[in-house]
Design a protein around this motif. Structure first.
Motif, mmCIF file in Angstrom:
data_model
loop_
_atom_site.group_PDB
_atom_site.id
_atom_site.type_symbol
_atom_site.label_atom_id
_atom_site.label_comp_id
_atom_site.label_asym_id
_atom_site.label_seq_id
_atom_site.Cartn_x
_atom_site.Cartn_y
_atom_site.Cartn_z
ATOM 1 N N ILE A 164 61.025 59.128 31.932
ATOM 2 C CA ILE A 164 62.254 58.712 31.233
ATOM 3 C C ILE A 164 62.219 59.167 29.767
ATOM 4 C CG2 ILE A 164 63.553 56.683 30.439
ATOM 5 C CD1 ILE A 164 62.855 55.380 33.168
ATOM 6 N N ALA A 165 61.062 59.029 29.119
ATOM 7 C CA ALA A 165 60.952 59.439 27.712
ATOM 8 C C ALA A 165 61.293 60.921 27.551
ATOM 9 C CB ALA A 165 59.540 59.167 27.197
ATOM 10 N N LYS A 166 60.845 61.718 28.505
ATOM 11 C CA LYS A 166 61.089 63.162 28.440
ATOM 12 C C LYS A 166 62.591 63.462 28.426
ATOM 13 C CE LYS A 166 59.805 67.388 30.790
ATOM 14 N NZ LYS A 166 59.195 67.958 31.988
ATOM 15 N N GLY A 201 58.274 42.039 34.556
ATOM 16 C CA GLY A 201 57.812 43.052 33.596
ATOM 17 C C GLY A 201 56.302 43.211 33.672
ATOM 18 N N LEU A 202 55.832 44.365 33.169
ATOM 19 C CA LEU A 202 54.383 44.652 33.239
ATOM 20 C C LEU A 202 53.610 43.981 32.109
ATOM 21 C CD1 LEU A 202 54.258 48.504 34.012
ATOM 22 C CD2 LEU A 202 53.988 46.603 35.621
ATOM 23 N N GLY A 203 54.338 43.431 31.110
ATOM 24 C CA GLY A 203 53.650 42.804 29.980
ATOM 25 C C GLY A 203 53.069 43.840 29.031
ATOM 26 N N GLU A 204 51.957 43.478 28.391
ATOM 27 C CA GLU A 204 51.399 44.323 27.318
ATOM 28 C C GLU A 204 51.048 45.731 27.788
ATOM 29 O OE1 GLU A 204 48.174 42.555 25.139
ATOM 30 O OE2 GLU A 204 47.920 44.334 23.873
ATOM 31 N N ILE A 205 50.541 45.865 28.998
ATOM 32 C CA ILE A 205 50.148 47.199 29.459
ATOM 33 C C ILE A 205 51.379 48.125 29.519
ATOM 34 C CG2 ILE A 205 50.243 46.640 31.960
ATOM 35 C CD1 ILE A 205 47.560 48.853 30.436
ATOM 36 N N GLY A 206 52.518 47.548 29.859
ATOM 37 C CA GLY A 206 53.760 48.323 29.886
ATOM 38 C C GLY A 206 54.118 48.821 28.492
ATOM 39 N N LEU A 207 53.921 47.961 27.498
ATOM 40 C CA LEU A 207 54.231 48.367 26.114
ATOM 41 C C LEU A 207 53.310 49.490 25.672
ATOM 42 C CD1 LEU A 207 54.780 44.872 24.445
ATOM 43 C CD2 LEU A 207 56.488 46.428 25.400
ATOM 44 N N LYS A 208 52.064 49.420 26.132
ATOM 45 C CA LYS A 208 51.089 50.454 25.791
ATOM 46 C C LYS A 208 51.549 51.799 26.388
ATOM 47 C CE LYS A 208 46.077 51.089 26.156
ATOM 48 N NZ LYS A 208 46.036 52.166 27.157
ATOM 49 N N TYR A 209 51.970 51.779 27.634
ATOM 50 C CA TYR A 209 52.469 53.016 28.258
ATOM 51 C C TYR A 209 53.684 53.545 27.485
ATOM 52 C CZ TYR A 209 49.923 51.445 32.504
ATOM 53 O OH TYR A 209 48.988 51.009 33.408
ATOM 54 N N MET A 210 54.561 52.637 27.099
ATOM 55 C CA MET A 210 55.792 53.078 26.420
ATOM 56 C C MET A 210 55.472 53.686 25.057
ATOM 57 S SD MET A 210 59.530 51.352 26.071
ATOM 58 C CE MET A 210 59.112 49.857 25.258
ATOM 59 N N LYS A 211 54.534 53.091 24.350
ATOM 60 C CA LYS A 211 54.170 53.644 23.041
ATOM 61 C C LYS A 211 53.557 55.047 23.196
ATOM 62 C CE LYS A 211 51.228 52.618 19.013
ATOM 63 N NZ LYS A 211 52.068 52.917 17.874
ATOM 64 N N GLU A 212 52.714 55.194 24.208
ATOM 65 C CA GLU A 212 52.100 56.512 24.453
ATOM 66 C C GLU A 212 53.187 57.551 24.758
ATOM 67 O OE1 GLU A 212 48.081 54.730 26.532
ATOM 68 O OE2 GLU A 212 49.235 56.219 27.648
ATOM 69 N N ALA A 213 54.139 57.152 25.592
ATOM 70 C CA ALA A 213 55.218 58.085 25.967
ATOM 71 C C ALA A 213 56.069 58.418 24.739
ATOM 72 C CB ALA A 213 56.085 57.460 27.056
ATOM 73 N N ALA A 214 56.353 57.409 23.923
ATOM 74 C CA ALA A 214 57.182 57.632 22.729
ATOM 75 C C ALA A 214 56.457 58.532 21.740
ATOM 76 C CB ALA A 214 57.521 56.294 22.086
ATOM 77 N N GLU A 215 55.135 58.373 21.637
ATOM 78 C CA GLU A 215 54.382 59.237 20.716
ATOM 79 C C GLU A 215 54.412 60.681 21.217
ATOM 80 O OE1 GLU A 215 50.614 57.245 20.199
ATOM 81 O OE2 GLU A 215 51.453 56.007 18.570
#
Ligand code: PEP
Ligand code: MN
Length: 264
Positions: free
Chosen positions: A36-38, A64-78
């Motif tokens: 999705i980020a792409k 929701g996946l909780g914190e691990i989901g946020l970690k994935y999203m931050k990596e994708a956004a970076e």
């Protein structure tokens, strides 16, 4: 009236600056959020939005996946050079979420969660405050004042529809609220036609209508396979629709800027 311009790592909203938010309702997996980020980046989006903590009507639905989901999203956004926005439901999560998000989203169900609003007044990152589903414009603006009064002036409002007698759509997007809020407030306002309609085929026309009414930004839910989405599939755009929308947004903003009403 001088408008608030909010600068988020060099990207701006308010004044003449427009911000585009897009992403899944919920972060579903690492692979899903990267895919999705792409597309968000490719189509000119600024902010990757996705929920790690979901306020679902039923406790049996995906939370929701909780914190691990946020970690994935931050990596994708970076990886794709995007900002991150995600909903915060509990003030005790502020420090944890601060590590992952650039914008804290307060959902409609928490618009008058005053202890959460006060706590978000103590952070300096922007807060995207969504209108409560039965909140008047006055209550909406006063909820924003809580955050500002407690120390954080960086509030972005979000019109996401209100509950009316009409049941053919999930909510009724209150277009009136956009120019009205621009008269009454200096804060930027974003239109969310995904929750505002709940119907995929209405998301593009209502987003464009919100822009014409003066919105400073837009938010949409997208998914590679909406029929398989773990939440809000019926209102999520296919990637093809999203590409069309993002092109039409560009044209709409150019047209809007050319109108006499916006030059007075
Ligand atoms: C969302 O943005 O996914 C969401 C839950 O929205 P709202 O709070 O407007 O219902
Ligand atoms: Mn949603």
């Amino acid at each position: 009236m001088k408008k608030n311009i909010i600068d988020i790592k060099g990207r701006k909203i308010g004044g003449n600056h427009f911000l585009r938010f897009a992403g899944p309702c919920a972060i579903e997996s690492r692979e899903n959020i990267f895919e999705i980020a792409k597309i968000v980046k490719k189509c000119g989006g600024d902010v990757l939005r996705g929920g790690g903590f979901k306020p679902r009507t039923s406790p049996y639905d995906f939370q929701g996946l909780g914190e691990i989901g946020l970690k994935y999203m931050k990596e994708a956004a970076e990886k794709y050079d995007l900002l991150v926005a995600s909903e915060i439901m509990d003030k005790d999560d502020i420090d944890m979420m601060n590590r992952y998000v650039d914008i804290f989203q307060v959902g409609a169900r928490n618009m008058q969660n005053f202890s959460l609003l006060k706590a978000l007044g103590k952070v300096q990152k922007p807060v995207l405050l969504k209108r409560g589903m039965s909140a008047t414009v006055h209550e909406f603006l006063m909820a924003a004042e809580y955050i500002i009064y407690h120390g954080n002036p960086n509030v972005i409002l979000c019109e996401r529809g209100i509950r009316t007698f009409e049941t053919a759509t999930r909510n009724t997007l209150d277009i009136n609220a956009i120019p009205l809020i621009k008269l009454k407030s200096t804060l930027p306002i974003v239109i969310d036609a995904s929750h505002g309609t709940g119907v995929r085929d209405l998301v593009i026309p209502i987003t464009l209508a919100g822009l014409m009414a003066g919105a400073d930004g837009m938010m949409v839910e997208i998914h590679p396979e909406p029929e398989k989405a773990l939440s809000d599939g019926p209102q999520s755009l296919y990637f093809e629709d999203f590409k069309i929308l993002m092109k039409d947004i560009k044209k709409t903003i150019e047209f809007r800027n050319s109108l006499n009403i916006n030059k007075k």
